[in-house]
Design an enzyme around this catalytic site. Structure first.
Site, PDB file in Angstrom:
ATOM      1  CB  THR A 291      -0.904  -0.021   1.261  1.00  0.00           C
ATOM      2  OG1 THR A 291      -1.479   1.264   1.448  1.00  0.00           O
ATOM      3  CG2 THR A 291      -0.107  -0.350   2.530  1.00  0.00           C
ATOM      4  CG  ASP A 292      -1.148   4.979  -0.983  1.00  0.00           C
ATOM      5  OD1 ASP A 292      -1.742   4.306  -0.114  1.00  0.00           O
ATOM      6  OD2 ASP A 292      -1.714   5.897  -1.616  1.00  0.00           O
ATOM      7  CD  GLU A 293      -3.628   3.280   4.066  1.00  0.00           C
ATOM      8  OE1 GLU A 293      -3.605   3.209   5.301  1.00  0.00           O
ATOM      9  OE2 GLU A 293      -4.630   3.039   3.386  1.00  0.00           O
TER      10      GLU A 293
ATOM     11  CE1 TYR B 178      -3.422  -2.782   5.616  1.00  0.00           C
ATOM     12  CE2 TYR B 178      -3.349  -0.422   5.122  1.00  0.00           C
ATOM     13  CZ  TYR B 178      -3.378  -1.744   4.686  1.00  0.00           C
ATOM     14  OH  TYR B 178      -3.353  -2.032   3.349  1.00  0.00           O
TER      15      TYR B 178
ATOM     16  CE  LYS C 195       0.058  -4.663   2.943  1.00  0.00           C
ATOM     17  NZ  LYS C 195      -0.350  -6.003   2.414  1.00  0.00           N
TER      18      LYS C 195
END
Ligand code: NAD
Ligand code: TYD
Length: 360
Positions: free
Chosen positions: A140-142, A165, A169
């Site tokens: 993810t870009d998060e 989260y 990741k």
């Protein structure tokens, strides 16, 4: 079907979830010479209905199981001679990671580690190693944290995760990269922005608003509604993943984004207007925008995500095919046409389907 007739034998983890199900369907439709083994634990987010139409496909096998189960993974890798992994399985919802992070650490970090070990054992230690092997971690870009009003995430942006989260990741991305540098495992990482489309669990913004909006319930907008996400139609994400599996350079990460920044209030208002147009106004005669309710902000809420997707464009020639207008039109139509799916998810009956199909 025999392995020798197959160009790839792909272990897809989390194939019964939102993106995984769209990916499995895309592969079975477009890659006749790929065999797909879908390993999914069927958590609350895994739904067998999502792949009901392809469950009898000759190139498809479903296995219920946990990516943290080393024995199961070792057996699958050797029995099926897996040469490609597309790893979606994860706990994926930020709000749940705030109230209960333990599952995120277990599945996203320990699960990814277990999968890496299984691939390493089969491909490197047992000598299956061939040019074809690929381990793609869907991320993810998060992991890059939160942007201010300007700028974009590139593949060089430092990791700065802010939620349990995104931290889980980021951690799994680091492990995946470490297996490349340390052992030479042929890995790839994709860091993608927010997806939307069919089969998304209605805890995420777009399907939640559609579900509540159809039923005339409140539409919760966190904080001031000014948080920005870069929305990408799920089919575009899945096509990007196929391209990275087929053409990506080993050891590399690719950002995937929609060139489509919107703040949350803009998205919610657009969905309200689309539902009003398709369903008519609420029984009270009011427009659905009247359901918008500003609620307490998410803890540590990242303000803005925006992806610079130049690398995948320049190297692999991938750009999104769907504009937001096209993608959101398809999405709203799908949820309106599939209200039974939504009802079975909301009342939990989708979870009984496994027992009906497999009897335990
Ligand atoms: P999802 O929550 O809809 O699906 C996750 C799937 O993984 C479910 O089918 C679930 O049953 C399965 N699963 C969970 N724990 C498991 C375990 N221990 N063993 C086996 N299976 C397990 O998630 P999604 O939105 O489809 O996201 C898929 C992947 O893409 C995730 O890794 C996520 O981090 C990443 N991603 C998602 C988005 C997005 O906008 N949804 C954007 C970028 C990246
Ligand atoms: P979400 O779909 O949970 O994705 P993510 O947190 O991974 O970006 O949320 C998208 C945005 O919408 C995020 O800024 C939080 C916000 N949001 C709301 O305002 N209300 C809601 O009910 C939900 C679920 C999210």
């Amino acid at each position: 079907m025999k392995k020798k007739n197959m160009a790839k034998t792909v272990l897809v983890t989390g194939g019964c979830g939102f993106i995984g199900a769209n990916f499995v369907r895309l592969i079975l439709e477009t890659r006749q010479d790929w065999r797909v083994i879908n390993l999914d634990k069927l958590t609350y987010a895994g739904n067998l209905h999502n792949l009901e139409d392809v469950s009898g496909h000759p190139n498809y096998r479903f296995v219920r199981g946990d990516i943290c189960d080393q024995t199961l993974l070792d057996n699958l890798f050797s029995e099926e001679q897996i040469d490609t992994v597309v790893h979606f399985a994860a706990e994926s919802h930020v709000d749940r990671s705030i109230t209960g992070p333990a599952e995120f650490i277990q599945t996203n970090i320990t699960g990814t580690f277990t999968l890496l070990e299984a691939a390493k054992k089969q491909w490197l230690d047992n000598g299956q190693k061939n040019e074809q092997c690929r381990f793609l971690h869907v991320s993810t870009d998060e992991v890059y944290g939160s942007l201010g009003a300007t700028g974009f995430f590139t593949e060089q942006t430092s990791y700065d995760p802010r939620s349990p989260y995104s931290a889980s990741k980021a951690s799994s991305d680091h492990l995946v990269r470490a297996y490349f540098h340390t052992y030479g495992l042929p890995i790839l990482i994709t860091n993608c922005s927010n997806n939307y489309g069919p089969y998304q669990f209605p805890e995420k913004l777009i399907p939640l608003v559609l579900n509540n909006g159809m039923q005339g319930k409140e539409l919760p907008v966190y904080g001031d509604g000014g948080n920005v996400r870069d929305w990408l139609y799920v089919q575009d994400h899945c096509e990007a993943i196929v391209q990275v599996v087929e053409q990506g350079r080993r050891g590399e990460a690719y950002n995937i984004g929609g060139h489509n920044e919107k703040n949350n209030l803009q998205v919610v208002e657009l969905l309200c207007d689309m539902l009003d147009k398709k369903l008519g106004l609420l029984p009270s005669g009011k427009a659905r925008r009247s359901l918008i309710t500003f609620v307490k902000d998410r803890l540590g809420h990242d303000r803005r995500y925006a992806i610079d997707a130049d690398k995948i464009d320049q190297e692999l020639g991938w750009t999104p095919k769907y504009t937001f207008e096209q993608g959101i039109e398809k999405t709203v139509t799908w949820y309106l046409d599939n209200q039974e799916w939504m009802e079975s998810v909301m009342d939990g009956s989708y979870q009984e389907y496994y027992t009906k199909m497999y009897g335990k």
